[in-house]
Design an enzyme around this catalytic site. Structure first.
Site, PDB file in Angstrom:
ATOM      1  N   LEU A  21      14.816  10.302  -0.653  1.00 34.67           N
ATOM      2  CA  LEU A  21      13.916  10.580  -2.240  1.00 34.67           C
ATOM      3  C   LEU A  21      12.780  10.427  -2.221  1.00 34.67           C
ATOM      4  O   LEU A  21      12.255  11.693  -3.209  1.00 34.67           O
ATOM      5  CB  LEU A  21      15.407  10.154  -3.329  1.00 34.67           C
ATOM      6  CG  LEU A  21      16.842  10.044  -3.370  1.00 34.67           C
ATOM      7  CD1 LEU A  21      17.192  10.069  -4.690  1.00 34.67           C
ATOM      8  CD2 LEU A  21      17.110  12.405  -4.126  1.00 34.67           C
ATOM      9  N   GLY A  22      12.116   9.560  -2.050  1.00 34.36           N
ATOM     10  CA  GLY A  22      10.848   9.353  -1.977  1.00 34.36           C
ATOM     11  C   GLY A  22      10.741   7.126  -2.043  1.00 34.36           C
ATOM     12  O   GLY A  22      11.950   7.467  -1.104  1.00 34.36           O
ATOM     13  N   GLY A  24       7.592   4.533  -2.462  1.00 34.96           N
ATOM     14  CA  GLY A  24       6.386   4.270  -3.723  1.00 34.96           C
ATOM     15  C   GLY A  24       6.013   2.675  -3.449  1.00 34.96           C
ATOM     16  O   GLY A  24       6.282   2.263  -2.313  1.00 34.96           O
ATOM     17  N   GLY A  25       5.125   2.118  -3.579  1.00 38.97           N
ATOM     18  CA  GLY A  25       4.497   0.877  -3.359  1.00 38.97           C
ATOM     19  C   GLY A  25       5.654  -0.063  -3.661  1.00 38.97           C
ATOM     20  O   GLY A  25       5.174  -1.638  -2.617  1.00 38.97           O
ATOM     21  N   MET A  26       6.754  -0.477  -3.620  1.00 36.86           N
ATOM     22  CA  MET A  26       7.491  -1.082  -4.129  1.00 36.86           C
ATOM     23  C   MET A  26       8.374  -0.966  -2.840  1.00 36.86           C
ATOM     24  O   MET A  26       9.753  -1.996  -2.756  1.00 36.86           O
ATOM     25  CB  MET A  26       8.106  -1.633  -5.347  1.00 36.86           C
ATOM     26  CG  MET A  26       6.920  -1.716  -6.286  1.00 36.86           C
ATOM     27  SD  MET A  26       6.236  -3.327  -6.038  1.00 36.86           S
ATOM     28  CE  MET A  26       7.714  -4.440  -6.599  1.00 36.86           C
ATOM     29  N   GLY A  27       8.613   0.279  -3.431  1.00 35.97           N
ATOM     30  CA  GLY A  27      10.191   0.793  -1.539  1.00 35.97           C
ATOM     31  C   GLY A  27      10.451   1.972  -1.541  1.00 35.97           C
ATOM     32  O   GLY A  27       9.749   2.471  -1.666  1.00 35.97           O
ATOM     33  N   VAL A  29      13.598   4.927  -1.755  1.00 36.09           N
ATOM     34  CA  VAL A  29      14.287   5.251  -2.203  1.00 36.09           C
ATOM     35  C   VAL A  29      15.457   6.574  -2.211  1.00 36.09           C
ATOM     36  O   VAL A  29      14.731   6.818  -1.370  1.00 36.09           O
ATOM     37  CB  VAL A  29      14.550   5.684  -3.474  1.00 36.09           C
ATOM     38  CG1 VAL A  29      15.946   6.331  -4.483  1.00 36.09           C
ATOM     39  CG2 VAL A  29      13.128   5.192  -4.762  1.00 36.09           C
ATOM     40  N   ASP A 140       8.102   0.166 -19.345  1.00 34.92           N
ATOM     41  CA  ASP A 140       7.554   0.846 -18.364  1.00 34.92           C
ATOM     42  C   ASP A 140       8.299   2.302 -18.710  1.00 34.92           C
ATOM     43  O   ASP A 140       8.490   3.033 -17.178  1.00 34.92           O
ATOM     44  CB  ASP A 140       7.816   1.048 -16.328  1.00 34.92           C
ATOM     45  CG  ASP A 140       6.648   1.337 -15.843  1.00 34.92           C
ATOM     46  OD1 ASP A 140       6.066   2.164 -16.194  1.00 34.92           O
ATOM     47  OD2 ASP A 140       7.004   1.807 -14.348  1.00 34.92           O
TER      48      ASP A 140
END
Length: 555
Positions: A21-22, A24-27, A29, A140
């Site tokens: 799905l996508g 980012g900086g943390m992991g 998905v 957030d």
């Protein structure tokens, strides 16, 4: 959604993966399906976070907080494993776009109609009221964490939620977490975060939904944060109770903001469910959601053999939570496809579905036994409370250490460790030159080259751009510039030619700006190897994660 690539797992815990799905900086998905047929979103943290025991402790705490949030208008946490080799979390999949995908210049609509904004505000208000009743603060709330489903809005990503009493908080002093433009003034200034901070973020989200534009603007993170703290919001709506509610939520003083339950009642006196039942999304979004739901039914799990090893050096398997700390942003922007690097898979590579972690280059143990943080090519450090570096959905202020050994193990990686096998003990020498060295650089190398980079054997690291001009050994060859995936940080090395053959060009990389604490400062060896019409870029620099990537010529 993107198909799984060769280096990605086919299963995580009990879930077969359907696609990505996508990231980012943390992991990353993934979309997955349980053995019972339920569709879920699974987020796996980046391998280097798994080596940090402090991160694991925070991960466990945040997952437990997210599990407690299970009311209406949220995506429930279904499964998690904080003890797995690579921690992960699974949540219910919401079949609908994020608010950031649905509206704005790149969305299906420029803005939502008033009726939809009322339902959105009422649903999110009720969700936040339930979260706050548990003693938690989301921290957030932003457009990408709001999903638009046919049966109502959903608030997701409770990954940085924390108890309001702060008794279990592991967040460091001087750290603010959130997203610029949607963080409350007190959150930016580090004055404490309460439920009122979520209400401010809710007001900013509703302003964005109603106008397609955030209520605060700025050409940099620092400028945007300044606007939030010191200027009044711009909400281009005609007078009325909707505009009034939004402006009340955006009050600078926390005590002047309404409670989330009050916001919900003002926008939908009979409750959000009543308005949702009558239909709440405009036609174009209904059509988009319906098409996506039909495509979802046709998806088949990827055969296990399609997945390869995930770059990690102790064997382990993916096992049962996370988002931007522990809850999943299902609508994260899709990661760009990366050019396939040259095949360097060792003969003894682990079988598909297993991981192997290279602790030597990524993490060492400090005196207190905690894993040291990984040093990347773009060291994510900031010099002041107004200089922000994005980590997916997380913003960190004045928090990350410099490259000095200031603590006993959590903050730096300047410890004794073996050099990279391919790195010369003296990056400035010609000892690594290959036979057949040439006096002139072949035209094959000359020009500007660009491609996606990876560090730590597979972690996305942004874009690398290399320039090569015709020079003699010992002269300045050009430069290598690394830009992170969000385009927020750039580090440039000046390249000094060491040697060149038809098969390899070797240079010494020297940091262009020695004062930039975000970038590694040590000299290191850079190699360019022809691969078809491309160049394989390799940086023998453990402090920068040994970056590599396949570059295509663009000039």
């Amino acid at each position: 959604m993107q198909p799984l690539e060769a280096g990605e797992p086919a299963t995580i815990g009990p879930y077969r993966l359907l696609g990505r799905l996508g990231a980012g900086g943390m992991g990353r998905v993934y979309l997955g399906r349980s053995t019972g047929g339920r569709t879920v979103a699974v987020k796996v943290v980046h391998p280097h976070f798994a080596l940090d025991q402090e991160f694991r402790e925070r991960f466990r705490r945040e997952v437990e907080a997210a599990r407690r949030v299970g009311g209406a208008w949220t995506a429930p946490v279904l499964d998690a494993d904080a003890e797995a080799s690579v921690p992960w979390v699974a949540t219910g999949y919401v079949a609908g776009p994020s608010l950031s995908e649905a509206v704005g210049e790149r969305g299906t609509l420029r803005s939502l109609p008033d009726h939809s904004v009322r339902v959105l505000g009422a649903g999110l208000g009720e969700a936040l009221a339930a979260v706050h009743a548990l003693g938690l603060v989301h921290r957030d709330v932003k457009p990408s964490n709001v999903l638009l489903a046919l049966d109502g809005p959903r608030l997701i990503d409770f990954g940085i939620a924390r108890a309001t009493d702060g008794t279990a908080s592991l967040t460091s002093t001087g750290v603010s977490i959130g997203s610029p433009g949607y963080m409350a003034p007190e959150q930016i200034l580090g004055k404490g975060v309460t439920g009122a901070s979520d209400v401010f973020s809710l007001g900013a989200v509703l302003a964005y939904a109603a106008t397609g534009t955030a209520p605060f603007s700025g050409d940099s993170s620092a400028a945007l944060l300044y606007q939030v703290v010191h200027t009044e919001p711009e909400v281009a709506l005609p007078g009325g109770d909707l505009r009034e509610v939004i402006l009340d939520c955006l009050a600078k003083e926390p005590s002047a903001r309404p409670a989330p339950g009050e916001v919900a009642r003002r926008l939908a006196p009979g409750g959000a469910a009543e308005l949702v039942a009558a239909g709440w999304l405009p036609g174009p979004l209904v059509e988009q959601v319906s098409r996506n739901a039909v495509r979802l039914l046709d998806l088949e799990p990827t055969p296990p053999q399609a997945s390869g090893p995930v770059a990690f050096s102790e064997p382990g398997v993916f096992g049962p939570p996370d988002p931007s700390y522990a809850s999943v942003p299902l609508s994260a922007a899709p990661a760009e496809r990366q050019p396939a690097p040259a095949d360097t898979t060792p003969a003894d590579a682990p079988p598909p579905g297993r991981v192997s972690v290279s602790v030597t280059a990524a993490s060492t143990q400090g005196d207190n036994g905690r894993g040291r943080k990984v040093s990347c090519t773009l060291a994510l450090a900031v010099a002041s409370a107004v200089a922000a570096v994005s980590l997916g959905t997380v913003f960190v202020f004045s928090m990350l250490p410099d490259n000095k050994d200031k603590d006993s193990g959590a903050g730096s990686d300047h410890t004794s460790r073996p050099p990279a096998a391919s790195q010369s003990s003296d990056p400035g020498s010609n000892s690594s030159a290959s036979p057949g060295q040439l006096d002139e650089i072949p035209e094959r190398y000359v020009g500007t080259w660009e491609g996606k980079a990876q560090i730590l054997q597979g972690l996305p690291a942004g874009t690398v751009t290399v320039t090569v001009k015709q020079v003699e050994p010992g002269q300045e060859l050009g430069s290598a510039t690394m830009t992170d995936e969000l385009g927020l940080s750039t580090c440039t090395d000046i390249l000094i030619l060491k040697s060149v053959t038809d098969k390899e060009l070797i240079a010494t990389g020297k940091a262009k700006n020695k004062a930039d604490s975000r970038c590694t400062q040590n000299d290191h060896t850079v190699r360019l190897t022809p691969v078809g019409d491309d160049l394989q870029f390799t940086s023998d620099n453990p402090e920068g994660g040994n970056a590599q990537g396949r570059l295509s010529k663009n000039g």
